[in-house]
Design an enzyme around this catalytic site. Structure first.
Site, PDB file in Angstrom:
ATOM      1  N   MET A 238      12.219  19.712  23.038  1.00  0.00           N
ATOM      2  CA  MET A 238      12.540  21.149  22.323  1.00  0.00           C
ATOM      3  C   MET A 238      11.388  21.986  22.267  1.00  0.00           C
ATOM      4  O   MET A 238      11.732  23.235  22.110  1.00  0.00           O
ATOM      5  CB  MET A 238      13.158  20.911  21.057  1.00  0.00           C
ATOM      6  CG  MET A 238      12.085  20.089  20.081  1.00  0.00           C
ATOM      7  SD  MET A 238      12.722  19.623  18.322  1.00  0.00           S
ATOM      8  CE  MET A 238      11.258  18.745  17.541  1.00  0.00           C
TER       9      MET A 238
ATOM     10  N   HIS B 201      12.005  19.811   8.941  1.00  0.00           N
ATOM     11  CA  HIS B 201      11.200  19.497   7.836  1.00  0.00           C
ATOM     12  C   HIS B 201      10.097  18.298   8.349  1.00  0.00           C
ATOM     13  O   HIS B 201       8.841  18.192   7.691  1.00  0.00           O
ATOM     14  CB  HIS B 201      12.020  18.930   6.594  1.00  0.00           C
ATOM     15  CG  HIS B 201      12.379  17.650   7.105  1.00  0.00           C
ATOM     16  ND1 HIS B 201      12.957  16.657   5.742  1.00  0.00           N
ATOM     17  CD2 HIS B 201      12.842  16.980   8.154  1.00  0.00           C
ATOM     18  CE1 HIS B 201      13.351  15.604   6.441  1.00  0.00           C
ATOM     19  NE2 HIS B 201      13.209  15.638   7.887  1.00  0.00           N
TER      20      HIS B 201
END
Length: 357
Positions: free
Chosen positions: A244, A261
């Site tokens: 990603m 997170h």
């Protein structure tokens, strides 16, 4: 007759009591792990009604001389609210142990089981970094996990089959419960979309559930090569390997469930910039769907706030990640070049946020 003591003595005794409460708070999780390993939630569930201590002792695989220990163990968990005591029957004054919604999560071989979390709670690899927090504050490592083990959590897990298994079970079980809620209560999020990429979706439980619930929607599970290796798609579900931080497949929407997170603000901005490139403009209904915590000071629910703060420290210690307040989320979104966002749903400790390019 009892004698009153001075105000300073009362404050000291109260301070000591607070310290001991925090010091031994781990006993709750240790007790839950013990009752689960003994099979107590399953025994009560199969019994079908409140079970007396003696009935429980008769079927437990324990040394029968230690029944008094079962009473003391259950007393702690009744006090904590994980179990309750109720009348065995209307005609019987005896009290028995019964399940609560929380202890039902400890029944084996069922969807939504939290047992994998308990298995991981005392796993030495996860515990060791907490002994290195103060050392981490004084060095240049990204996380206390790195200080303790000499590598990141992700690199370590790729070489530790047990840790990798615990992590995957954790993700699948937690995602299973959340996916049911999202599909049932957040349907309008997916109605106008034709395609969606679930970035970092592990083995794809959420993507599968969404693909099954919305046949018009083509879902892509995008994760690292070793995660998606050998996984087979379906008519409207595809698996693609990649990173990603390099690029994300094109789609109407990108889903980031419990991804950001794990990362610092700088890394999260990089991921969100890749998302912005992968989706259409806001006018063409492109969006990023984020499922993560928004840390709030909920004065009405001390436990919720406390749990979110615990999660934040967990992310700091394990990943160099963080749980964010709404203001912190806003800064990350805008730094990544997105134009706005909407907190669409609150999902217990988590929220579903729609972010627009």
């Amino acid at each position: 007759m009892a004698f009153l003591i001075g105000e300073q003595s009362v404050e000291l005794l109260q301070a000591q009591a607070k310290f001991w409460n925090h010091e031994y708070n781990f006993i709750y999780i240790a007790s839950l792990k013990c009752v689960t390993q003994l099979g107590i939630p399953d025994i009560i569930y199969k019994h079908g009604k409140p079970i007396t201590l003696q009935q429980l002792a008769n079927v437990l695989p324990i040394n029968k001389a230690k029944v008094h220990g079962v009473y003391r163990l259950m007393r702690v968990l009744v006090h904590s609210g994980f179990f309750i005591k109720e009348k065995v029957s209307d005609d019987d004054a005896d009290m028995g142990y019964w399940l609560t919604p929380a202890s039902r999560l400890l029944i084996k071989d069922q969807a939504l089981s939290m047992i994998p979390f308990l298995e991981a709670s005392f796993y030495p690899t996860y515990l060791k970094p907490w002994h290195h927090m103060s050392e981490w504050f004084q060095n240049d490592d990204l996380s206390a996990f790195e200080t303790a083990h000499g590598s990141t959590l992700w690199d370590y897990a790729s070489h530790d089959p047990k840790l990798n298994e615990l992590f995957n079970e954790h993700m699948v079980n937690d995602t299973e419960s959340l996916s049911r809620i999202v599909i049932r209560d957040c349907q309008n999020v997916f109605h106008n979309m034709k395609s969606m990429v679930d970035v970092g979706g592990n083995t794809g439980f959420m993507a599968k559930a969404i693909a099954d619930a919305f046949p018009h929607l083509h879902c892509t599970l995008f994760d690292l090569p070793h995660v998606v290796a050998g996984l087979t798609g379906s008519k409207n579900l595809t698996y693609i390997e990649g990173n990603m931080f390099e690029s994300i497949p094109q789609a109407d929407a990108v889903m980031l469930k419990w991804i950001l997170h794990d990362w610092s603000d700088e890394e999260s901005v990089k991921i969100l910039k890749k998302c912005k490139v992968a989706i259409p403009s806001k006018e063409n209904e492109g969006k990023v769907i984020i499922i993560d915590m928004i840390v709030r000071n909920n004065k009405e629910d001390h436990q919720e706030t406390e749990t979110q703060l615990f999660y934040d420290l967990l992310m700091m210690v394990l990943n160099n990640g963080k749980e964010r307040t709404e203001k912190e989320w806003e800064e990350v979104f805008f730094d990544a070049g997105h134009s706005g966002y909407k907190i669409a749903y609150e999902l217990g400790l988590w929220s579903l946020i729609e972010v627009y390019p």
